[in-house]
Design an enzyme around this catalytic site. Structure first.
Site, PDB file in Angstrom:
ATOM      1  N   TRP A   1       0.800  -1.233   0.000  1.00 41.99           N
ATOM      2  CA  TRP A   1       0.000   0.000   0.000  1.00 41.99           C
ATOM      3  C   TRP A   1       0.830   1.280   0.000  1.00 41.99           C
ATOM      4  O   TRP A   1       1.761   1.420   0.799  1.00 41.99           O
ATOM      5  CB  TRP A   1      -0.895   0.007   1.241  1.00 41.99           C
ATOM      6  CG  TRP A   1      -1.535   1.340   1.477  1.00 41.99           C
ATOM      7  CD1 TRP A   1      -1.061   2.363   2.261  1.00 41.99           C
ATOM      8  CD2 TRP A   1      -2.750   1.822   0.898  1.00 41.99           C
ATOM      9  NE1 TRP A   1      -1.912   3.437   2.212  1.00 41.99           N
ATOM     10  CE2 TRP A   1      -2.954   3.132   1.389  1.00 41.99           C
ATOM     11  CE3 TRP A   1      -3.689   1.264   0.020  1.00 41.99           C
ATOM     12  CZ2 TRP A   1      -4.076   3.894   1.033  1.00 41.99           C
ATOM     13  CZ3 TRP A   1      -4.790   2.025  -0.333  1.00 41.99           C
ATOM     14  CH2 TRP A   1      -4.970   3.321   0.175  1.00 41.99           C
ATOM     15  N   MET A   2       0.445   2.220  -0.855  1.00 43.41           N
ATOM     16  CA  MET A   2       1.044   3.564  -0.844  1.00 43.41           C
ATOM     17  C   MET A   2      -0.069   4.600  -0.826  1.00 43.41           C
ATOM     18  O   MET A   2      -1.082   4.418  -1.508  1.00 43.41           O
ATOM     19  CB  MET A   2       1.888   3.754  -2.104  1.00 43.41           C
ATOM     20  CG  MET A   2       2.393   5.186  -2.295  1.00 43.41           C
ATOM     21  SD  MET A   2       3.420   5.380  -3.768  1.00 43.41           S
ATOM     22  CE  MET A   2       2.181   5.642  -5.017  1.00 43.41           C
TER      23      MET A   2
ATOM     24  N   ASP B   1      -0.012   9.185   0.122  1.00 43.07           N
ATOM     25  CA  ASP B   1       0.591  10.471  -0.268  1.00 43.07           C
ATOM     26  C   ASP B   1       2.081  10.416  -0.651  1.00 43.07           C
ATOM     27  O   ASP B   1       2.870   9.786   0.060  1.00 43.07           O
ATOM     28  CB  ASP B   1       0.537  11.461   0.898  1.00 43.07           C
ATOM     29  CG  ASP B   1      -0.780  11.489   1.614  1.00 43.07           C
ATOM     30  OD1 ASP B   1      -1.707  10.781   1.209  1.00 43.07           O
ATOM     31  OD2 ASP B   1      -0.867  12.218   2.610  1.00 43.07           O
TER      32      ASP B   1
ATOM     33  N   GLN C   1       3.877   7.722   1.767  1.00 46.37           N
ATOM     34  CA  GLN C   1       3.181   7.027   2.841  1.00 46.37           C
ATOM     35  C   GLN C   1       3.086   5.561   2.450  1.00 46.37           C
ATOM     36  O   GLN C   1       2.540   5.227   1.384  1.00 46.37           O
ATOM     37  CB  GLN C   1       1.772   7.623   3.039  1.00 46.37           C
ATOM     38  CG  GLN C   1       1.791   9.008   3.630  1.00 46.37           C
ATOM     39  CD  GLN C   1       2.107   8.965   5.125  1.00 46.37           C
ATOM     40  OE1 GLN C   1       1.257   8.694   5.946  1.00 46.37           O
ATOM     41  NE2 GLN C   1       3.361   9.236   5.473  1.00 46.37           N
TER      42      GLN C   1
ATOM     43  N   TRP D   1      -4.301   0.645   4.008  1.00 44.22           N
ATOM     44  CA  TRP D   1      -3.648   1.603   4.903  1.00 44.22           C
ATOM     45  C   TRP D   1      -3.396   0.945   6.275  1.00 44.22           C
ATOM     46  O   TRP D   1      -4.197   0.132   6.739  1.00 44.22           O
ATOM     47  CB  TRP D   1      -4.553   2.832   5.049  1.00 44.22           C
ATOM     48  CG  TRP D   1      -3.893   3.980   5.736  1.00 44.22           C
ATOM     49  CD1 TRP D   1      -3.171   4.974   5.152  1.00 44.22           C
ATOM     50  CD2 TRP D   1      -3.903   4.264   7.140  1.00 44.22           C
ATOM     51  NE1 TRP D   1      -2.727   5.853   6.107  1.00 44.22           N
ATOM     52  CE2 TRP D   1      -3.160   5.440   7.338  1.00 44.22           C
ATOM     53  CE3 TRP D   1      -4.448   3.631   8.261  1.00 44.22           C
ATOM     54  CZ2 TRP D   1      -2.955   6.013   8.595  1.00 44.22           C
ATOM     55  CZ3 TRP D   1      -4.248   4.197   9.513  1.00 44.22           C
ATOM     56  CH2 TRP D   1      -3.510   5.373   9.671  1.00 44.22           C
TER      57      TRP D   1
ATOM     58  N   PHE E   1       3.470  10.074   9.568  1.00 46.65           N
ATOM     59  CA  PHE E   1       2.508  10.602   8.603  1.00 46.65           C
ATOM     60  C   PHE E   1       3.215  11.549   7.614  1.00 46.65           C
ATOM     61  O   PHE E   1       4.422  11.717   7.645  1.00 46.65           O
ATOM     62  CB  PHE E   1       1.381  11.333   9.351  1.00 46.65           C
ATOM     63  CG  PHE E   1       0.212  10.434   9.712  1.00 46.65           C
ATOM     64  CD1 PHE E   1       0.363   9.062   9.826  1.00 46.65           C
ATOM     65  CD2 PHE E   1      -1.049  10.974   9.955  1.00 46.65           C
ATOM     66  CE1 PHE E   1      -0.720   8.239  10.156  1.00 46.65           C
ATOM     67  CE2 PHE E   1      -2.132  10.167  10.278  1.00 46.65           C
ATOM     68  CZ  PHE E   1      -1.971   8.800  10.386  1.00 46.65           C
TER      69      PHE E   1
ATOM     70  N   ARG F   1      -1.422  18.396  11.136  1.00 51.59           N
ATOM     71  CA  ARG F   1      -0.436  17.553  10.444  1.00 51.59           C
ATOM     72  C   ARG F   1       0.039  18.091   9.083  1.00 51.59           C
ATOM     73  O   ARG F   1      -0.376  19.121   8.619  1.00 51.59           O
ATOM     74  CB  ARG F   1      -1.040  16.167  10.230  1.00 51.59           C
ATOM     75  CG  ARG F   1      -2.345  16.112   9.443  1.00 51.59           C
ATOM     76  CD  ARG F   1      -2.773  14.667   9.286  1.00 51.59           C
ATOM     77  NE  ARG F   1      -4.031  14.509   8.587  1.00 51.59           N
ATOM     78  CZ  ARG F   1      -5.223  14.447   9.185  1.00 51.59           C
ATOM     79  NH1 ARG F   1      -5.314  14.543  10.504  1.00 51.59           N
ATOM     80  NH2 ARG F   1      -6.320  14.298   8.467  1.00 51.59           N
ATOM     81  N   ASP F   2       0.917  17.275   8.498  1.00 56.14           N
ATOM     82  CA  ASP F   2       1.409  17.406   7.118  1.00 56.14           C
ATOM     83  C   ASP F   2       2.262  18.665   6.895  1.00 56.14           C
ATOM     84  O   ASP F   2       1.989  19.475   5.984  1.00 56.14           O
ATOM     85  CB  ASP F   2       0.236  17.357   6.116  1.00 56.14           C
ATOM     86  CG  ASP F   2      -0.647  16.126   6.311  1.00 56.14           C
ATOM     87  OD1 ASP F   2      -0.185  15.160   6.955  1.00 56.14           O
ATOM     88  OD2 ASP F   2      -1.800  16.130   5.833  1.00 56.14           O
TER      89      ASP F   2
ATOM     90  N   GLU G   1      -5.842  18.908   4.381  1.00 56.59           N
ATOM     91  CA  GLU G   1      -4.666  18.048   4.505  1.00 56.59           C
ATOM     92  C   GLU G   1      -3.576  18.510   3.534  1.00 56.59           C
ATOM     93  O   GLU G   1      -3.835  19.258   2.592  1.00 56.59           O
ATOM     94  CB  GLU G   1      -5.039  16.594   4.184  1.00 56.59           C
ATOM     95  CG  GLU G   1      -6.086  16.014   5.137  1.00 56.59           C
ATOM     96  CD  GLU G   1      -6.329  14.519   4.964  1.00 56.59           C
ATOM     97  OE1 GLU G   1      -6.366  13.812   5.972  1.00 56.59           O
ATOM     98  OE2 GLU G   1      -6.493  14.067   3.818  1.00 56.59           O
TER      99      GLU G   1
END
Ligand code: FRU
Length: 513
Positions: free
Chosen positions: A47-48, A50, A66, A74, A106, A180-181, A232
């Site tokens: 799984w991938m 962002d 990610q 996920w 994250f 976040r991010d 996000e």
């Protein structure tokens, strides 16, 4: 001559790429699946989501992402890692960042700390610094709100190994559930690092002299743009308007859900940034989108790209169904790298996205058709003469209703077109094959037309995906599809009787693996 040089370059890079992976047999086994894109980045397996930490350093474009190495859905997030010298051929590297006692890793960004402000490196060997969100699932489970914090890590060996800062987190959580991010850049005018991160329904800006100690500068966005979901993956950078000296700051805010065609999407704002505050030019209710399609999410730009290019890459999926799409043993690809520029059209400014020119290196054969007329419909398949499931179509037609259809012998198809009623573009993937894995997948996807006059388009087709750039990238749409057999035929149709085509060039794109 130029073409010959390109072919040699392409052959060399393909050879290097194949050589750099451990076992060709493993690759053949892992990659032999009908929906694996041939020239878009995908993880070898699992799984991938962002793209993260994109940074150019010492001749290499780094792409982190990610990654859940244990599963096709996920889960505990790591930063997967790949590098490329040309933005198209990627070498997979070991996982760069693993979860630790502070949480999962994250999304975030990476910078070259050229002046060694962190002291992690030396003036001769400045560090690469990754800035990311720690997500502490245990605290979340306890019902706390402060489970997301920001951490940093550095590398002194071109990103091959990473050391987490021993005093992480560098920004503690102020009691905000979604926090976040972080995307970080050096602000030359105020001589400091600036971080933009998202906090639910708005963005927050922080400043730092050394990437370790941060002070809050300002907030933006509670009353601006789309708010159908959580904000996000932000970005903030200046662009100069093409052909002018005006500079504007572009703020990218991804949002999920709340996109124009459902689920996840990428909006942007234009304005000014004085080192502290972002002041938006447009009306509060105005929303502009980097891509109107359903399958371009969490995109941000490369840091430190040569020539000051703003190279954008997104995750080619949508949280509405990303975990259900029928691919195995991998899930999710990135979009093609895209160049972002700022253009003035009829007195208003727009971000334009175009396919990065590096994709041209992969075109091994092309067919050009000049000035012809379509009477109702025209099947172009025989005239092209090579498989079209990995190709780039570039053309220009008069401003009338028309469609381009890609189809297979089973009658499954994806239809792309323009309709004058509503002055809009569309993609219809209702009859494109497998759509039953999600209730929201099938359906028509619309984008407004921003350009005027003859309609120019670039269509990038790579097995399960299409990226369409209308009017030189003023309206962009990205869409996945999963036919039972590959699309081998292409037809142009018009319901206006005739359609004058100025030119149509079809390039066959070679595989990167
Ligand atoms: C966006 C996102 C980010 C978060 C990451 C977790 O797709 O939800 O906000 O950091 O994915 O994997």
């Amino acid at each position: 001559m130029k073409n010959a040089a390109l072919v040699v370059l392409l052959a060399l890079s393909l050879w290097c790429c194949r050589k750099s992976d451990p076992s060709q047999t493993t690759i053949d086994k892992l990659y032999a699946e009908k929906y694996r894109p041939r020239f878009h980045f995908t993880p070898k397996e699992k799984w991938m989501n962002d793209p993260n930490g994109m940074v150019y350093h010492q001749g290499e474009y780094h792409l982190f992402y990610q990654y859940h190495p244990e599963s096709l859905v996920w889960g505990p997030m790591h930063w997967g890692h790949a590098v490329s010298t040309d933005l198209v051929h990627w070498t997979h590297l070991p996982i760069a960042l693993y979860p630790d006692s502070l949480g999962m890793i994250f999304s975030g960004s990476a910078v070259v700390d050229k002046n060694n402000t962190t002291g992690f490196g030396t003036p001769d060997n400045p560090p690469l610094v990754a800035i990311f969100t720690y997500h502490n699932a245990a605290r979340e489970k306890e019902g706390k709100n402060d489970f997301q914090t920001q951490g940093i890590a550095y590398s002194l060996d071109k990103g091959r190994t990473w050391t987490k800062y021993e005093r992480n987190p560098v920004i503690v959580n102020p009691g905000t559930r979604d926090f976040r991010d972080p995307k970080v850049f050096w602000h030359e005018v105020s001589k400091k690092w600036v971080m933009i991160l998202v906090a639910g329904d708005h963005a927050e800006l922080y400043g730092s002299a050394d990437l370790k100690t941060w002070a809050k500068l300002s907030e933006f966005g509670k009353e601006f743009g789309a708010h159908g979901g959580v904000w996000e993956c932000p970005d903030l950078f200046p662009l100069t308007v093409e052909g002018e000296s005006t500079q504007k700051w572009v703020m990218i805010i991804n949002i999920n859900p709340g996109a124009p065609n459902g689920g996840s999407g990428t909006q942007y704002f234009l304005g000014d940034f004085d080192g502290i505050t972002f002041t938006c030019d447009s009306k509060k209710s105005k929303t502009a989108w980097i891509d109107y399609g359903p399958d371009d999410y969490a995109g941000i730009t490369w840091s430190n790209a040569p020539g000051d290019r703003k190279i954008f890459i997104g995750w080619m999926s949508n949280w509405a169904y990303a975990q259900d799409v029928p691919t195995d043993p991998w899930r999710s690809a990135c979009t093609v790298p895209r160049e972002l520029t700022l253009v003035r059209v009829n007195d208003s400014l727009h971000v334009r996205s175009l396919v990065s020119p590096e994709i041209q290196y992969l075109i091994e054969e092309s067919k050009e058709h000049e000035q012809f007329t379509v009477n109702d419909s025209l099947d172009l398949t025989a005239g092209i003469g090579f498989p079209i499931n990995t190709s780039v179509f570039e053309g220009s037609v008069e401003e009338k209703d028309f469609t381009i259809e890609f189809l297979n012998d089973l009658g499954q198809r994806i239809v792309i077109g323009y309709e004058s009623v509503g002055n809009r573009y569309f993609i219809d993937r209702k009859g494109s094959g497998r759509t039953d894995f999600s209730k929201t997948f099938a359906g028509e996807i619309f984008a407004p037309r921003i350009g005027t006059g003859d309609i120019k388009f670039t269509v990038v087709l790579d097995v399960p995906s299409v990226e369409v750039f209308f009017d030189d990238g003023l309206s962009v749409m990205t869409s996945l599809f999963f036919p039972d057999e590959v699309f081998q035929q292409v037809k142009i149709r018009t319901r206006s009787g005739t359609l004058a085509v100025d030119h149509l060039t079809v390039g066959k794109v070679s595989s990167i693996w």
